[in-house]
Design a protein around this motif. Structure first.
Motif, PDB file in Angstrom:
ATOM      1  N   ARG A  15     111.693  80.918  32.161  1.00 17.43           N
ATOM      2  CA  ARG A  15     113.058  80.690  31.657  1.00 17.43           C
ATOM      3  C   ARG A  15     113.812  82.015  31.502  1.00 17.43           C
ATOM      4  N   GLN A  19     116.001  83.230  34.698  1.00 14.06           N
ATOM      5  CA  GLN A  19     117.426  82.940  34.497  1.00 14.06           C
ATOM      6  C   GLN A  19     118.313  84.102  34.923  1.00 14.06           C
ATOM      7  N   PHE A  51     118.124  73.640  29.545  1.00 15.29           N
ATOM      8  CA  PHE A  51     119.087  72.582  29.845  1.00 15.29           C
ATOM      9  C   PHE A  51     120.468  73.024  29.373  1.00 15.29           C
ATOM     10  N   HIS A  53     124.454  74.728  30.790  1.00 19.71           N
ATOM     11  CA  HIS A  53     125.420  74.378  31.834  1.00 19.71           C
ATOM     12  C   HIS A  53     125.081  75.129  33.122  1.00 19.71           C
ATOM     13  N   ASN A  84     122.767  72.034  22.954  1.00 17.53           N
ATOM     14  CA  ASN A  84     123.588  70.974  22.341  1.00 17.53           C
ATOM     15  C   ASN A  84     122.948  69.613  22.633  1.00 17.53           C
ATOM     16  N   ARG A  90     119.009  65.687  28.205  1.00 18.50           N
ATOM     17  CA  ARG A  90     118.404  66.027  29.508  1.00 18.50           C
ATOM     18  C   ARG A  90     116.933  66.417  29.317  1.00 18.50           C
ATOM     19  N   ASN A 113     127.869  83.799  24.843  1.00 21.63           N
ATOM     20  CA  ASN A 113     126.654  83.093  25.271  1.00 21.63           C
ATOM     21  C   ASN A 113     126.836  81.580  25.218  1.00 21.63           C
ATOM     22  N   ASN A 115     129.945  79.993  23.867  1.00 16.22           N
ATOM     23  CA  ASN A 115     131.335  79.536  23.785  1.00 16.22           C
ATOM     24  C   ASN A 115     131.696  78.967  22.407  1.00 16.22           C
ATOM     25  N   SER A 144     119.575  85.886  18.631  1.00 14.28           N
ATOM     26  CA  SER A 144     119.795  87.002  19.558  1.00 14.28           C
ATOM     27  C   SER A 144     120.470  88.165  18.861  1.00 14.28           C
ATOM     28  N   THR A 180     117.797  91.577  22.208  1.00 13.05           N
ATOM     29  CA  THR A 180     118.334  91.096  23.486  1.00 13.05           C
ATOM     30  C   THR A 180     118.549  92.214  24.497  1.00 13.05           C
ATOM     31  N   HIS A 208     110.705  88.925  19.990  1.00 12.85           N
ATOM     32  CA  HIS A 208     111.175  88.676  21.376  1.00 12.85           C
ATOM     33  C   HIS A 208     111.819  89.983  21.829  1.00 12.85           C
ATOM     34  N   HIS A 210     112.960  92.734  24.430  1.00 13.59           N
ATOM     35  CA  HIS A 210     113.299  93.150  25.806  1.00 13.59           C
ATOM     36  C   HIS A 210     112.997  94.644  25.920  1.00 13.59           C
TER      37      HIS A 210
HETATM   38  P1  HMG Z   1     130.979  74.553  26.595  1.00 12.11           P
HETATM   39  O1  HMG Z   1     131.831  74.813  27.804  1.00 12.11           O
HETATM   40  O2  HMG Z   1     131.504  75.011  25.279  1.00 12.11           O
HETATM   41  O3  HMG Z   1     130.567  73.021  26.490  1.00 12.11           O
HETATM   42  O4  HMG Z   1     129.556  75.236  26.859  1.00 12.11           O
HETATM   43  P2  HMG Z   1     131.438  71.739  26.270  1.00 12.11           P
HETATM   44  O5  HMG Z   1     130.675  70.891  25.322  1.00 12.11           O
HETATM   45  O6  HMG Z   1     132.865  72.106  25.941  1.00 12.11           O
HETATM   46  O7  HMG Z   1     131.441  71.040  27.716  1.00 12.11           O
HETATM   47  C1  HMG Z   1     132.075  71.632  28.839  1.00 12.11           C
HETATM   48  C2  HMG Z   1     131.404  71.149  30.111  1.00 12.11           C
HETATM   49  O8  HMG Z   1     130.040  71.560  30.084  1.00 12.11           O
HETATM   50  C3  HMG Z   1     131.370  69.619  30.276  1.00 12.11           C
HETATM   51  O9  HMG Z   1     131.421  69.353  31.672  1.00 12.11           O
HETATM   52  C4  HMG Z   1     130.001  69.245  29.779  1.00 12.11           C
HETATM   53  O10 HMG Z   1     129.552  68.054  30.352  1.00 12.11           O
HETATM   54  C5  HMG Z   1     129.185  70.431  30.255  1.00 12.11           C
HETATM   55  P3  HMG Z   1     132.765  68.982  32.449  1.00 12.11           P
HETATM   56  O11 HMG Z   1     133.290  67.803  31.674  1.00 12.11           O
HETATM   57  O12 HMG Z   1     133.644  70.183  32.327  1.00 12.11           O
HETATM   58  O13 HMG Z   1     132.302  68.710  33.824  1.00 12.11           O
HETATM   59  N1  HMG Z   1     127.973  70.666  29.450  1.00 12.11           N
HETATM   60  C6  HMG Z   1     126.715  70.692  29.925  1.00 12.11           C
HETATM   61  N2  HMG Z   1     126.214  70.520  31.162  1.00 12.11           N
HETATM   62  C7  HMG Z   1     124.878  70.582  31.287  1.00 12.11           C
HETATM   63  N3  HMG Z   1     124.023  70.820  30.262  1.00 12.11           N
HETATM   64  C8  HMG Z   1     124.490  70.996  29.011  1.00 12.11           C
HETATM   65  C9  HMG Z   1     125.893  70.924  28.815  1.00 12.11           C
HETATM   66  N4  HMG Z   1     126.661  71.058  27.720  1.00 12.11           N
HETATM   67  C10 HMG Z   1     127.935  70.892  28.127  1.00 12.11           C
HETATM   68  N5  HMG Z   1     123.643  71.232  28.004  1.00 12.11           N
HETATM   69  C11 HMG Z   1     127.244  75.642  26.532  1.00 12.11           C
HETATM   70  C12 HMG Z   1     128.584  75.326  25.872  1.00 12.11           C
HETATM   71  C13 HMG Z   1     126.294  76.114  25.440  1.00 12.11           C
HETATM   72  C14 HMG Z   1     126.713  74.371  27.168  1.00 12.11           C
HETATM   73  C15 HMG Z   1     127.447  76.727  27.612  1.00 12.11           C
HETATM   74  O14 HMG Z   1     128.104  77.827  27.048  1.00 12.11           O
HETATM   75  C16 HMG Z   1     126.155  77.192  28.232  1.00 12.11           C
HETATM   76  O15 HMG Z   1     125.452  76.443  28.901  1.00 12.11           O
HETATM   77  N6  HMG Z   1     125.801  78.495  28.064  1.00 12.11           N
HETATM   78  C17 HMG Z   1     124.610  79.082  28.675  1.00 12.11           C
HETATM   79  C18 HMG Z   1     123.910  79.892  27.661  1.00 12.11           C
HETATM   80  C19 HMG Z   1     122.609  80.421  28.196  1.00 12.11           C
HETATM   81  O16 HMG Z   1     121.857  79.728  28.840  1.00 12.11           O
HETATM   82  N7  HMG Z   1     122.356  81.714  27.911  1.00 12.11           N
HETATM   83  C20 HMG Z   1     121.105  82.316  28.268  1.00 12.11           C
HETATM   84  C21 HMG Z   1     119.998  81.836  27.386  1.00 12.11           C
HETATM   85  S1  HMG Z   1     119.997  82.568  25.763  1.00 12.11           S
HETATM   86  C22 HMG Z   1     119.084  84.021  25.972  1.00 12.11           C
HETATM   87  O17 HMG Z   1     118.738  84.375  27.072  1.00 12.11           O
HETATM   88  C23 HMG Z   1     118.677  84.792  24.753  1.00 12.11           C
HETATM   89  C24 HMG Z   1     117.207  84.601  24.376  1.00 12.11           C
HETATM   90  O18 HMG Z   1     116.346  84.929  25.443  1.00 12.11           O
HETATM   91  C25 HMG Z   1     116.865  85.475  23.157  1.00 12.11           C
HETATM   92  C26 HMG Z   1     117.285  86.944  23.338  1.00 12.11           C
HETATM   93  O19 HMG Z   1     116.797  87.597  24.260  1.00 12.11           O
HETATM   94  O20 HMG Z   1     118.108  87.379  22.552  1.00 12.11           O
HETATM   95  C27 HMG Z   1     116.937  83.137  23.979  1.00 12.11           C
END
Ligand code: HMG
Ligand code: MG
Length: 298
Positions: A15, A19, A51, A53, A84, A90, A113, A115, A144, A180, A208, A210
């Motif tokens: 993951r 990613q 899971f 976007h 969420n 999913r 990250n 929104n 993070s 992070t 965690h 990095h």
């Molecule tokens: P958003 O745009 O605010 O979501 O995104 P929304 O609820 O307003 O919905 C907008 C659109 O997104 C809609 O689709 C939803 O259906 C879709 P549309 O109607 O426009 O076609 N949607 C989704 N689709 C699939 N799966 C979902 C989902 N939710 C909404 N779950 C959201 C908010 C959080 C979803 C978005 O900002 C996002 O996916 N961000 C990605 C964040 C991410 O993956 N970051 C990397 C991981 S974190 C990390 O790496 C740190 C960590 O390793 C620790 C560290 O190192 O610090 C953990």
């Protein structure tokens, strides 16, 4: 030295690693193969998917297919990120064992990250945690930017403590503290950890780290001495964070295991197997193997 006899390792390579690998639009079959091989190395917890976007993190778009294709090992806990309710639905459909919610200790990182603000993120997690628990799933929490934020600079340890406490109160069984962008050094890591431990005991915390600045193992060692007994690692040091420019991968799991075994700490992991997997995935991705132990034993 006051060190634990045993440490749990959470493998986040499939993951957190994949990613952010630019060439890592790996097929579901290749990812499943990586996860299956990791399971045979003795790892007991593999973060297999996210899971989120697919527009924001396209590398995780095939998470459902990945979970469908893995061969489940009884001794392994397969988890995924769920930001969420949509993500949780999913994940449940894909038959996940455990989920993780992820928040941040700075407002700018939270916005970029996920929104939303820190508080909005916590409100989103409340139904996710409640529903997951009702389905019998355990929930892990990430925080993070626990030491530095790429947008705001140094982060107040009290803020990390506050978010960690909120996630624990909401039902997470463990909080993984994310450096992070990998800028932490042991002193600052311990200042943060001490603030967090006023609210969350060490047994419920994970590191965690990095490795952007080459400090990850030093930080792990400091956290170990402070009583932390769970660490995240990424095979071959894969990865980074799409929302933290310049962030390197997590500490390589091979290097983490080498350190722990050298200290006489049990992990249950067969290092030779892990080294081979790390070399193979690096070759497959055409990237440098970021595990020093992996390179030395290639
Ligand atoms: P958003 O745009 O605010 O979501 O995104 P929304 O609820 O307003 O919905 C907008 C659109 O997104 C809609 O689709 C939803 O259906 C879709 P549309 O109607 O426009 O076609 N949607 C989704 N689709 C699939 N799966 C979902 C989902 N939710 C909404 N779950 C959201 C908010 C959080 C979803 C978005 O900002 C996002 O996916 N961000 C990605 C964040 C991410 O993956 N970051 C990397 C991981 S974190 C990390 O790496 C740190 C960590 O390793 C620790 C560290 O190192 O610090 C953990
Ligand atoms: Mg990370």
């Amino acid at each position: 030295m006051n060190l634990p006899k045993q440490v749990r390792i959470v493998e986040v390579g499939p993951r957190d690693g994949l990613q952010n690998e630019p060439g890592a639009m790996l097929s579901a079959d290749l990812k499943a193969n990586l996860i299956n091989r990791l399971a045979t190395s003795g790892l007991q917890h593999i973060e297999a998917a996210a899971f989120v976007h697919p527009k924001w993190v396209p590398q995780m778009a095939n998470s459902t297919e990945v979970l469908q294709r893995i061969t489940r090992h009884q001794h392994v806990n397969y988890s995924a990120l769920t930001p969420n309710m949509q993500g949780l639905r999913r994940a449940l459909e894909a038959g996940i064992d455990e989920i993780a919610v992820f928040g941040a200790a700075s407002e700018s990182f939270s916005q970029r990250n996920t929104n939303c603000s820190i508080d909005e993120g916590l409100s989103r997690f409340a139904p996710v945690i409640k529903t997951a628990q009702a389905e019998g799933l355990k929930v892990r929490g990430y925080v993070s930017v626990v030491v530095d934020c790429p947008y705001e600079g140094p982060v107040d340890p009290q803020k990390v403590a506050q978010v960690s406490d909120a996630l624990m109160q909401m039902g997470c069984y463990e909080i993984s503290l994310g450096d992070t962008i990998g800028t932490a050094t042991p002193g600052r890591m311990l200042d943060m950890l001490n603030a967090v431990m006023h609210f969350v005991p060490a047994r419920n915390l994970a590191g965690h780290c990095h490795d952007t600045y080459g400090q990850a193992l030093a930080n792990v060692y400091a956290m170990l001495q402070a009583g932390v007994t769970c660490f995240d690692g990424s095979v071959a040091g894969l990865g980074g964070c799409p929302y933290a420019q310049g962030a390197n991968g997590n500490v390589a799991t091979e290097d983490l295991v080498y350190l722990l075994h050298g200290l006489g700490i049990h992990t249950g992991i067969q290092l030779d197997r892990l080294i081979k997997i790390g070399c193979d995935i690096s070759d497959l991705l055409g990237r440098h193997n970021s595990s020093k132990v992996g390179v030395a034993n290639h």
